[in-house]
Write an enzyme that holds these catalytic residues in place. Structure first.
Site, PDB file in Angstrom:
ATOM      1  N   GLY A 189       0.815  -1.219   0.000  1.00  0.00           N
ATOM      2  CA  GLY A 189       0.000   0.000   0.000  1.00  0.00           C
ATOM      3  C   GLY A 189       0.849   1.270   0.000  1.00  0.00           C
ATOM      4  O   GLY A 189       2.081   1.217  -0.099  1.00  0.00           O
ATOM      5  N   TYR A 224     -14.681   3.444  10.354  1.00  0.00           N
ATOM      6  CA  TYR A 224     -13.248   3.308  10.095  1.00  0.00           C
ATOM      7  C   TYR A 224     -12.454   3.741  11.339  1.00  0.00           C
ATOM      8  O   TYR A 224     -11.579   3.018  11.830  1.00  0.00           O
ATOM      9  CB  TYR A 224     -12.806   4.139   8.883  1.00  0.00           C
ATOM     10  CG  TYR A 224     -11.314   4.326   8.857  1.00  0.00           C
ATOM     11  CD1 TYR A 224     -10.464   3.272   8.543  1.00  0.00           C
ATOM     12  CD2 TYR A 224     -10.725   5.549   9.224  1.00  0.00           C
ATOM     13  CE1 TYR A 224      -9.088   3.414   8.581  1.00  0.00           C
ATOM     14  CE2 TYR A 224      -9.350   5.697   9.263  1.00  0.00           C
ATOM     15  CZ  TYR A 224      -8.533   4.637   8.941  1.00  0.00           C
ATOM     16  OH  TYR A 224      -7.164   4.772   9.002  1.00  0.00           O
ATOM     17  N   LYS A 254      -9.845   1.720  14.398  1.00  0.00           N
ATOM     18  CA  LYS A 254      -8.520   2.084  14.922  1.00  0.00           C
ATOM     19  C   LYS A 254      -8.566   2.171  16.449  1.00  0.00           C
ATOM     20  O   LYS A 254      -7.663   1.705  17.147  1.00  0.00           O
ATOM     21  CB  LYS A 254      -8.063   3.428  14.328  1.00  0.00           C
ATOM     22  CG  LYS A 254      -7.799   3.372  12.838  1.00  0.00           C
ATOM     23  CD  LYS A 254      -6.654   2.443  12.501  1.00  0.00           C
ATOM     24  CE  LYS A 254      -6.467   2.239  11.023  1.00  0.00           C
ATOM     25  NZ  LYS A 254      -5.527   1.179  10.681  1.00  0.00           N
ATOM     26  N   ASN A 257      -3.113  -8.634   0.469  1.00  0.00           N
ATOM     27  CA  ASN A 257      -4.077  -9.311  -0.418  1.00  0.00           C
ATOM     28  C   ASN A 257      -4.366  -8.465  -1.657  1.00  0.00           C
ATOM     29  O   ASN A 257      -5.243  -8.809  -2.445  1.00  0.00           O
ATOM     30  CB  ASN A 257      -5.371  -9.659   0.324  1.00  0.00           C
ATOM     31  CG  ASN A 257      -6.133  -8.425   0.757  1.00  0.00           C
ATOM     32  OD1 ASN A 257      -5.667  -7.305   0.585  1.00  0.00           O
ATOM     33  ND2 ASN A 257      -7.313  -8.632   1.324  1.00  0.00           N
ATOM     34  N   SER A 300      -4.396   6.156  13.822  1.00  0.00           N
ATOM     35  CA  SER A 300      -4.705   7.406  13.119  1.00  0.00           C
ATOM     36  C   SER A 300      -5.045   8.504  14.117  1.00  0.00           C
ATOM     37  O   SER A 300      -5.622   8.235  15.186  1.00  0.00           O
ATOM     38  CB  SER A 300      -5.921   7.143  12.218  1.00  0.00           C
ATOM     39  OG  SER A 300      -6.438   8.345  11.737  1.00  0.00           O
ATOM     40  N   ALA A 301      -4.760   9.729  13.722  1.00  0.00           N
ATOM     41  CA  ALA A 301      -5.144  10.890  14.538  1.00  0.00           C
ATOM     42  C   ALA A 301      -6.649  10.961  14.721  1.00  0.00           C
ATOM     43  O   ALA A 301      -7.135  11.643  15.619  1.00  0.00           O
ATOM     44  CB  ALA A 301      -4.644  12.161  13.861  1.00  0.00           C
TER      45      ALA A 301
END
Ligand code: NAD
Ligand code: WQD
Length: 343
Positions: A11, A150, A154, A33, A125-126
């Site tokens: 990624g 999402y 996290k 994947n 993530s922030a």
């Protein structure tokens, strides 16, 4: 030198981190994947570094295949990028996000524990800071008031890792909370390659710059900020990648669980980023001002003190360089990795 298993290594952030790892002499084993990446990136990583990369096409939820990889390879530590990351898609299909991101991480951790691989760096993530505190965000501020599935994945994974560490303090875990990664490798060989219309600001701007999209919509100019548009802490993806090597050094030599912000500590508005991009690229970016996007916070930037003091990490590249490198990547790869340009 140590062997590092990199989930999601094909990624955007993972590929840049693999380049830094290989350049620093680590052996890299990618598990991906390719649900949001192209296997062609592996050649590009090898081309940049002049080193070989071992890679496996494997979903981290696939227990049998992942176990086989752990059985057949010596693995000293894991950097775990694999995950889905679209806020809008996560609102439409939350179960997919909980399954892919949370179940995938649990599966990975179970296998790590089984094979006594207990060193882990995790991409958070922030977004976990939500809207309860004011910037600059520091690692001691409350987390969890996230506005979408999402972000919740996290937050939940952070909590799962905390509990895992409490139950087995032979683990050494670093959670990295990224701010807004942009830019690309200077070679123009790897960069962000979103499928379809980009959700994020920088890939949208680069596609307007090359004429692939007609104009950008600035999501709101009536925020209580210096020019009315939202402020973010943009960090060059190569700086971010280097932050992972600092985290890796720390987990290799100690046990514990720690959390670090990776940002620059500086906030730029959407209009400032557009202006800087126009200077860096020599292109005019057409834009209109639209409605605010639901869930956007007016101002997000990092307190970078902890990463500086504990990890010795400080981002080096400025906004101009981030824009130049994003533009170079986009002009060399009009359709991202779909172009399959000859190396
Ligand atoms: P990306 O989509 O470019 O990379 C993620 C990689 O993981 C892709 O190659 C994808 O194919 C792979 N993947 C996804 N699910 C998988 C699965 N079940 N099994 C195996 N591979 C799988 O995203 P990125 O921007 O490089 O982000 C990397 C990590 O950093 C993600 O966890 C993301 O949530 C997190 N993050 C990203 C940002 C950002 O703005 N890019 C900000 C904060 C955190
Ligand atoms: C940046 C700014 C928009 C697009 C997201 C995730 C976050 C993290 C990073 C993974 C905002 C404005 C954007 C456009 C615009 N990802 N904008 N027009 O929202 O800060 O963060 O990516 O963890 O969780 O939410 O990044 O690039 O989408 O937006 O005006 O077409 O650009 O309003 O102020 P964001 P972004």
């Amino acid at each position: 030198m140590s062997n590092i298993l990199v989930t999601g290594g094909a990624g955007f952030i993972g590929s840049h981190t693999c380049v830094e790892l290989l350049n620093a002499g680590y052996e890299v084993i990618i598990v991906d994947n390719f649900s949001n990446s192209n296997p062609m990136i592996l050649d590009r990583i090898e081309k940049i570094t002049n080193r070989k990369v071992k890679s496996f096409n494997c979903d981290i939820r696939d227990e049998n295949t992942l176990e086989k990889i752990f059985k057949e390879n010596k693995i000293d530590a894991v950097i775990h990028f694999a995950g889905l990351k679209s806020v809008s898609e996560s609102c439409q299909n939350p179960l997919l996000y909980f399954d892919n991101n949370i179940v995938g991480t649990i599966n990975l951790c179970k296998i790590m524990q089984k094979f006594s691989v207990k060193k882990l760096v995790f991409s958070s993530s922030a977004t976990v800071y939500g809207d309860t505190s004011l910037p600059p965000y520091n690692e001691n501020m409350p987390t969890g008031s996230v506005s979408n599935p999402y972000g919740r994945t996290k937050y939940f994974i952070e909590k799962i890792l905390e509990d895992l560490y409490k139950s087995d303090n032979k683990f050494s875990i670093i959670i990295l909370r990224y701010f807004n990664p942009i830019g690309a490798h200077e070679s123009g060989l790897i960069g962000e390659s979103p499928s379809g219309i980009p959700n994020n600001l920088m890939p949208y701007i680069t596609q307007v710059a090359i004429g692939k999209l007609d104009h950008l919509t600035v999501f709101g100019n009536d925020y209580d900020t210096k020019d009315g548009s939202c402020i973010r802490d943009y960090i060059h993806v190569v700086d971010l990648a280097k932050g992972h090597l600092k985290a890796l050094s720390k987990i290799m030599s100690s046990q514990g669980l720690d959390v670090y912000n990776l940002g620059t500590g500086k906030g730029y508005s959407v209009f400032e980023l557009i202006k800087e991009f126009e200077i860096a690229s020599g292109k005019k970016i057409n834009y209109i001002v639209g409605e605010r996007r639901s869930g956007d916070l007016p101002c997000v930037y990092a307190d970078t003190t902890k990463a500086e003091e504990d990890l010795g990490f400080k981002a080096k590249f400025d906004l101009r360089k981030m824009c130049e490198d994003s533009f170079r990547w986009q002009t060399k790869n009009i359709n991202g990795f779909e172009d399959n340009i000859t190396l």
